[in-house]
Motif scaffolding. Structure first.
Motif, PDB file in Angstrom:
ATOM      1  N   GLU A 105       0.823  -1.206   0.000  1.00 28.47           N
ATOM      2  CA  GLU A 105       0.000   0.000   0.000  1.00 28.47           C
ATOM      3  C   GLU A 105       0.858   1.258   0.000  1.00 28.47           C
ATOM      4  OE1 GLU A 105      -2.484  -0.935   3.371  1.00 28.47           O
ATOM      5  OE2 GLU A 105      -4.100  -1.644   2.050  1.00 28.47           O
ATOM      6  N   SER A 106       2.050   1.188   0.609  1.00 27.81           N
ATOM      7  CA  SER A 106       2.910   2.373   0.682  1.00 27.81           C
ATOM      8  C   SER A 106       3.550   2.716  -0.657  1.00 27.81           C
ATOM      9  CB  SER A 106       4.011   2.159   1.729  1.00 27.81           C
ATOM     10  OG  SER A 106       5.033   1.290   1.234  1.00 27.81           O
ATOM     11  N   THR A 107       3.607   1.762  -1.580  1.00 33.30           N
ATOM     12  CA  THR A 107       4.248   2.020  -2.868  1.00 33.30           C
ATOM     13  C   THR A 107       3.368   2.855  -3.793  1.00 33.30           C
ATOM     14  OG1 THR A 107       3.392  -0.012  -3.901  1.00 33.30           O
ATOM     15  CG2 THR A 107       5.518  -0.154  -2.731  1.00 33.30           C
ATOM     16  N   GLY A 108       2.095   2.988  -3.448  1.00 35.53           N
ATOM     17  CA  GLY A 108       1.185   3.741  -4.303  1.00 35.53           C
ATOM     18  C   GLY A 108       0.797   3.000  -5.565  1.00 35.53           C
ATOM     19  N   THR A 110      -1.187   1.123  -8.359  1.00 37.49           N
ATOM     20  CA  THR A 110      -2.561   1.302  -8.832  1.00 37.49           C
ATOM     21  C   THR A 110      -3.145  -0.003  -9.363  1.00 37.49           C
ATOM     22  OG1 THR A 110      -1.686   2.034 -10.964  1.00 37.49           O
ATOM     23  CG2 THR A 110      -2.247   3.738  -9.357  1.00 37.49           C
TER      24      THR A 110
END
Length: 240
Positions: A105-108, A110
């Motif tokens: 989730e922290s990597t962004g 999509t």
């Protein structure tokens, strides 16, 4: 496609790495010791070996290893020794699962990322309210009190089931539940079930590690199979 395999130096993890490489996957493997991997595997240009203990890595380091991966597979487990069963980290699988999901989730990212967790038939899928006998309930209760790894497996699966859930926009998951693990050299026919068809305590079946690795690799590389089991906890048995 690139898959990160955690616990890649374990008995099943090594086999999963091999199965993924056979399918043409790029693989990142986190191992405590690279000596546990066969030389032929280490020499494969599609394999990147990361020598580390996952829980010793910082959040930013885990995020860096996760970034760019289409799938993550965890074959982490506790060694069947006194130290492995009762010493720290007692929540190895749960903590690793949580930290990996946080890193995703922290990597962004999509696009959705697949997370495949190796677990056990001794753990129920509470979404299905799977029935078990009263004697088995008693034994499971004792295991929760006496064996930290059992609780760890339960909590890791529950984290995916209840906290990540079915509607996460980035993380999709499958928890694979083998029965009594055995070693075999070759993949053999196996069956898949939504829930156990026999008692994990009093009538356990057999599941070869190579079959578990084969199924996990198929989940990662076969979209149709993934769609069939996504968000579930399939049970795998060797065909009798």
């Amino acid at each position: 496609m690139t898959t990160l395999v955690v616990g890649a130096s374990g008995a099943t993890g090594r086999l999963l790495v091999g199965q993924l490489l056979k399918r043409g996957q790029q693989v990142k493997a986190i191992v405590r010791s690279s000596e546990s991997l066969p030389k032929q595997m280490k020499d494969n240009p599609r394999l990147s070996v990361i020598q580390a203990s996952l829980l010793d890595l910082s959040d930013s380091e885990i995020a860096a290893h996760v970034r760019g991966c289409n799938a993550i597979a965890s074959c982490l487990g506790h060694n069947l020794t006194f130290k492995g069963l009762f010493s720290h980290p007692r929540r190895l699988v749960t903590d690793a699962t949580r930290r990996i999901c946080n890193a995703i989730e922290s990597t962004g990212a999509t696009d959705s990322i697949k997370f495949v967790l190796m677990n056990t038939t001794g753990n129920q899928n509470r979404d299905l309210n799977e029935p078990i006998s009263s004697p088995q309930k008693c034994v499971i209760g004792l295991l929760r009190l006496l064996l930290p790894p059992h609780v760890d497996n339960e909590e890791a699966a529950d984290y995916l089931r209840a906290e990540i859930g079915q509607d996460n926009s980035v993380i999709q998951w499958v928890t694979v539940r083998p029965d009594g693990l055995i070693d075999q050299d070759e993949v053999t026919p196996y069956t898949l079930h939504a829930s156990p068809t026999r008692s994990a305590i009093f009538n356990a079946g057999k599941t070869s590690r190579i079959n578990v690795a084969h199924f996990m690799a198929d989940l990662i590389t076969n979209p149709k199979l993934w769609n069939q089991w996504q968000g579930q906890m399939p049970v795998i048995y060797n065909e009798e």
